[in-house]
Motif scaffolding. Structure first.
Motif, PDB file in Angstrom:
ATOM      1  N   GLU A  79       0.811  -1.218   0.000  1.00  8.50           N
ATOM      2  CA  GLU A  79       0.000   0.000   0.000  1.00  8.50           C
ATOM      3  C   GLU A  79       0.842   1.264   0.000  1.00  8.50           C
ATOM      4  O   GLU A  79       0.539   2.231  -0.702  1.00  8.50           O
ATOM      5  CB  GLU A  79      -0.938  -0.001   1.210  1.00  8.50           C
ATOM      6  CG  GLU A  79      -1.999  -1.058   1.116  1.00  8.50           C
ATOM      7  CD  GLU A  79      -2.735  -1.261   2.431  1.00  8.50           C
ATOM      8  OE1 GLU A  79      -2.201  -0.868   3.493  1.00  8.50           O
ATOM      9  OE2 GLU A  79      -3.829  -1.820   2.384  1.00  8.50           O
ATOM     10  N   ARG A 117      -5.955   2.321   0.696  1.00  6.38           N
ATOM     11  CA  ARG A 117      -6.693   1.302   1.454  1.00  6.38           C
ATOM     12  C   ARG A 117      -8.180   1.352   1.147  1.00  6.38           C
ATOM     13  O   ARG A 117      -8.810   0.320   0.918  1.00  6.38           O
ATOM     14  CB  ARG A 117      -6.467   1.494   2.946  1.00  6.38           C
ATOM     15  CG  ARG A 117      -5.114   1.052   3.380  1.00  6.38           C
ATOM     16  CD  ARG A 117      -4.935   1.229   4.857  1.00  6.38           C
ATOM     17  NE  ARG A 117      -3.601   0.801   5.240  1.00  6.38           N
ATOM     18  CZ  ARG A 117      -3.019   1.112   6.373  1.00  6.38           C
ATOM     19  NH1 ARG A 117      -3.639   1.871   7.253  1.00  6.38           N
ATOM     20  NH2 ARG A 117      -1.803   0.673   6.631  1.00  6.38           N
ATOM     21  N   SER A 118      -8.760   2.547   1.172  1.00  7.93           N
ATOM     22  CA  SER A 118     -10.198   2.634   0.925  1.00  7.93           C
ATOM     23  C   SER A 118     -10.536   2.244  -0.510  1.00  7.93           C
ATOM     24  O   SER A 118     -11.537   1.572  -0.756  1.00  7.93           O
ATOM     25  CB  SER A 118     -10.715   4.040   1.241  1.00  7.93           C
ATOM     26  OG  SER A 118     -10.156   4.991   0.362  1.00  7.93           O
ATOM     27  N   THR A 169      -8.782   0.164  -2.378  1.00  8.84           N
ATOM     28  CA  THR A 169      -8.585  -1.286  -2.450  1.00  8.84           C
ATOM     29  C   THR A 169      -9.767  -2.015  -1.829  1.00  8.84           C
ATOM     30  O   THR A 169     -10.190  -3.058  -2.324  1.00  8.84           O
ATOM     31  CB  THR A 169      -7.285  -1.693  -1.728  1.00  8.84           C
ATOM     32  OG1 THR A 169      -6.192  -1.008  -2.315  1.00  8.84           O
ATOM     33  CG2 THR A 169      -7.036  -3.180  -1.817  1.00  8.84           C
ATOM     34  N   HIS A 170     -10.317  -1.472  -0.776  1.00 11.51           N
ATOM     35  CA  HIS A 170     -11.436  -2.107  -0.091  1.00 11.51           C
ATOM     36  C   HIS A 170     -12.742  -1.970  -0.885  1.00 11.51           C
ATOM     37  O   HIS A 170     -13.529  -2.911  -0.966  1.00 11.51           O
ATOM     38  CB  HIS A 170     -11.602  -1.493   1.299  1.00 11.51           C
ATOM     39  CG  HIS A 170     -12.713  -2.084   2.077  1.00 11.51           C
ATOM     40  ND1 HIS A 170     -12.645  -3.347   2.623  1.00 11.51           N
ATOM     41  CD2 HIS A 170     -13.935  -1.605   2.398  1.00 11.51           C
ATOM     42  CE1 HIS A 170     -13.776  -3.620   3.246  1.00 11.51           C
ATOM     43  NE2 HIS A 170     -14.562  -2.573   3.123  1.00 11.51           N
ATOM     44  N   ARG A 171     -12.981  -0.805  -1.463  1.00 10.18           N
ATOM     45  CA  ARG A 171     -14.258  -0.541  -2.144  1.00 10.18           C
ATOM     46  C   ARG A 171     -14.312  -1.053  -3.586  1.00 10.18           C
ATOM     47  O   ARG A 171     -15.388  -1.322  -4.111  1.00 10.18           O
ATOM     48  CB  ARG A 171     -14.542   0.954  -2.131  1.00 10.18           C
ATOM     49  CG  ARG A 171     -14.822   1.474  -0.759  1.00 10.18           C
ATOM     50  CD  ARG A 171     -15.078   2.953  -0.781  1.00 10.18           C
ATOM     51  NE  ARG A 171     -15.239   3.434   0.581  1.00 10.18           N
ATOM     52  CZ  ARG A 171     -14.853   4.615   0.993  1.00 10.18           C
ATOM     53  NH1 ARG A 171     -14.308   5.457   0.143  1.00 10.18           N
ATOM     54  NH2 ARG A 171     -15.024   4.973   2.235  1.00 10.18           N
ATOM     55  N   ARG A 223      -8.475 -10.339  -3.087  1.00 13.26           N
ATOM     56  CA  ARG A 223      -8.340 -10.383  -1.637  1.00 13.26           C
ATOM     57  C   ARG A 223      -7.857  -9.044  -1.131  1.00 13.26           C
ATOM     58  O   ARG A 223      -6.801  -8.571  -1.529  1.00 13.26           O
ATOM     59  CB  ARG A 223      -7.289 -11.425  -1.254  1.00 13.26           C
ATOM     60  CG  ARG A 223      -7.828 -12.707  -0.790  1.00 13.26           C
ATOM     61  CD  ARG A 223      -6.700 -13.622  -0.359  1.00 13.26           C
ATOM     62  NE  ARG A 223      -5.579 -13.566  -1.280  1.00 13.26           N
ATOM     63  CZ  ARG A 223      -4.325 -13.409  -0.922  1.00 13.26           C
ATOM     64  NH1 ARG A 223      -3.990 -13.298   0.327  1.00 13.26           N
ATOM     65  NH2 ARG A 223      -3.373 -13.368  -1.812  1.00 13.26           N
ATOM     66  N   PRO A 224      -8.606  -8.413  -0.208  1.00 13.62           N
ATOM     67  CA  PRO A 224      -8.066  -7.198   0.389  1.00 13.62           C
ATOM     68  C   PRO A 224      -6.926  -7.546   1.319  1.00 13.62           C
ATOM     69  O   PRO A 224      -6.832  -8.657   1.818  1.00 13.62           O
ATOM     70  CB  PRO A 224      -9.253  -6.601   1.161  1.00 13.62           C
ATOM     71  CG  PRO A 224     -10.267  -7.668   1.278  1.00 13.62           C
ATOM     72  CD  PRO A 224      -9.952  -8.709   0.235  1.00 13.62           C
ATOM     73  N   SER A 225      -6.058  -6.586   1.578  1.00 14.06           N
ATOM     74  CA  SER A 225      -4.937  -6.850   2.466  1.00 14.06           C
ATOM     75  C   SER A 225      -5.439  -7.007   3.889  1.00 14.06           C
ATOM     76  O   SER A 225      -6.563  -6.662   4.220  1.00 14.06           O
ATOM     77  CB  SER A 225      -3.917  -5.715   2.373  1.00 14.06           C
ATOM     78  OG  SER A 225      -4.455  -4.564   2.944  1.00 14.06           O
ATOM     79  N   ASN A 232      -7.300  -4.188   5.813  1.00 10.27           N
ATOM     80  CA  ASN A 232      -8.574  -3.655   5.330  1.00 10.27           C
ATOM     81  C   ASN A 232      -9.744  -4.483   5.808  1.00 10.27           C
ATOM     82  O   ASN A 232     -10.587  -4.901   5.033  1.00 10.27           O
ATOM     83  CB  ASN A 232      -8.571  -3.625   3.800  1.00 10.27           C
ATOM     84  CG  ASN A 232      -7.510  -2.696   3.278  1.00 10.27           C
ATOM     85  OD1 ASN A 232      -7.141  -1.770   3.969  1.00 10.27           O
ATOM     86  ND2 ASN A 232      -7.024  -2.957   2.092  1.00 10.27           N
ATOM     87  N   SER A 233      -9.851  -4.727   7.096  1.00 10.44           N
ATOM     88  CA  SER A 233     -10.997  -5.470   7.594  1.00 10.44           C
ATOM     89  C   SER A 233     -12.218  -4.582   7.544  1.00 10.44           C
ATOM     90  O   SER A 233     -12.150  -3.380   7.808  1.00 10.44           O
ATOM     91  CB  SER A 233     -10.734  -5.963   9.004  1.00 10.44           C
ATOM     92  OG  SER A 233     -10.451  -4.854   9.839  1.00 10.44           O
ATOM     93  N   PRO A 234     -13.401  -5.164   7.196  1.00 10.24           N
ATOM     94  CA  PRO A 234     -14.596  -4.331   7.074  1.00 10.24           C
ATOM     95  C   PRO A 234     -15.007  -3.780   8.430  1.00 10.24           C
ATOM     96  O   PRO A 234     -14.837  -4.410   9.470  1.00 10.24           O
ATOM     97  CB  PRO A 234     -15.633  -5.295   6.510  1.00 10.24           C
ATOM     98  CG  PRO A 234     -15.083  -6.648   6.641  1.00 10.24           C
ATOM     99  CD  PRO A 234     -13.615  -6.539   6.860  1.00 10.24           C
TER     100      PRO A 234
END
Length: 188
Positions: free
Chosen positions: A132, A147-148, A150-152, A176-178, A181-183
């Motif tokens: 990242e 991060r956001s 990658t997550h979205r 796979r998110p890193s 990046n837990s929801p």
């Protein structure tokens, strides 16, 4: 001290050795549009050729130009060409719908539906396998933005291309998110 002829020859060797790998990255960044990818790569190589004396690592420089040009494409003054792609045909009865060719077509179309920034972040994180912090440095943004995004992006990918979920259990999850990046659960 290197002469202009030496620097020019080194750059020619670099282009000969690395152009196919750089073109693959440019195709992914362009959402599968090979013509746009070739233009993107050509522009990046032109920029690098003009600065070949000052560039220590031409591969890293050209990739960074590719990423930044792709994201800032909207700021360009000339109109963009739109990519029109026909929908893939319905699979024949009993045919395995997880064939790699069909998956590539569907994924290419799905990537084309993302924004330039989302597609670039996914390519850097999952194709180039960059951390990242490196992605943030290359794109000139914060790690939080990476991060956001990658997550979205996988959720947007699934929403814009529901046909990906029909291709099998591996495609349902998307990239796979890193670990970072837990929801986060949001309560009203």
């Amino acid at each position: 001290m290197t002469t202009d002829a030496d620097a020019q020859e080194d750059f020619r060797r670099f282009v000969a050795n690395r152009s196919s790998a750089l073109l693959r990255t440019a195709v992914l960044l362009s959402g599968g549009d090979r013509h746009a990818a070739e233009d993107l790569l050509q522009n990046a190589l032109i920029k690098a050729a003009g600065r070949r004396h000052r560039i220590e690592e031409p591969g890293a420089y050209v990739r960074q130009v590719l990423y930044r040009q792709r994201i800032s494409r909207r700021r360009l003054k000339w109109p963009r060409r739109e990519l029109s792609v026909a929908d893939p045909p319905e699979p024949a009865a009993g045919r395995d719908t997880t064939s790699s060719a069909e998956l590539r077509l569907v994924l290419r179309q799905a990537l084309a539906r993302l924004t330039d920034r989302q597609r670039t972040v996914l390519v850097l994180r999952y194709f180039e396998d960059l951390p990242e912090a490196e992605v943030a440095r290359l794109l000139g943004c914060s790690v939080g933005t990476v991060r956001s995004t990658t997550h979205r992006s996988p959720a947007r990918l699934r929403a814009r291309a529901p046909e990906l979920t029909a291709l099998g259990p591996g495609a349902e999850r998307g990239p796979r998110p890193s670990r970072d990046n837990s929801p986060v659960e949001v309560r009203p």
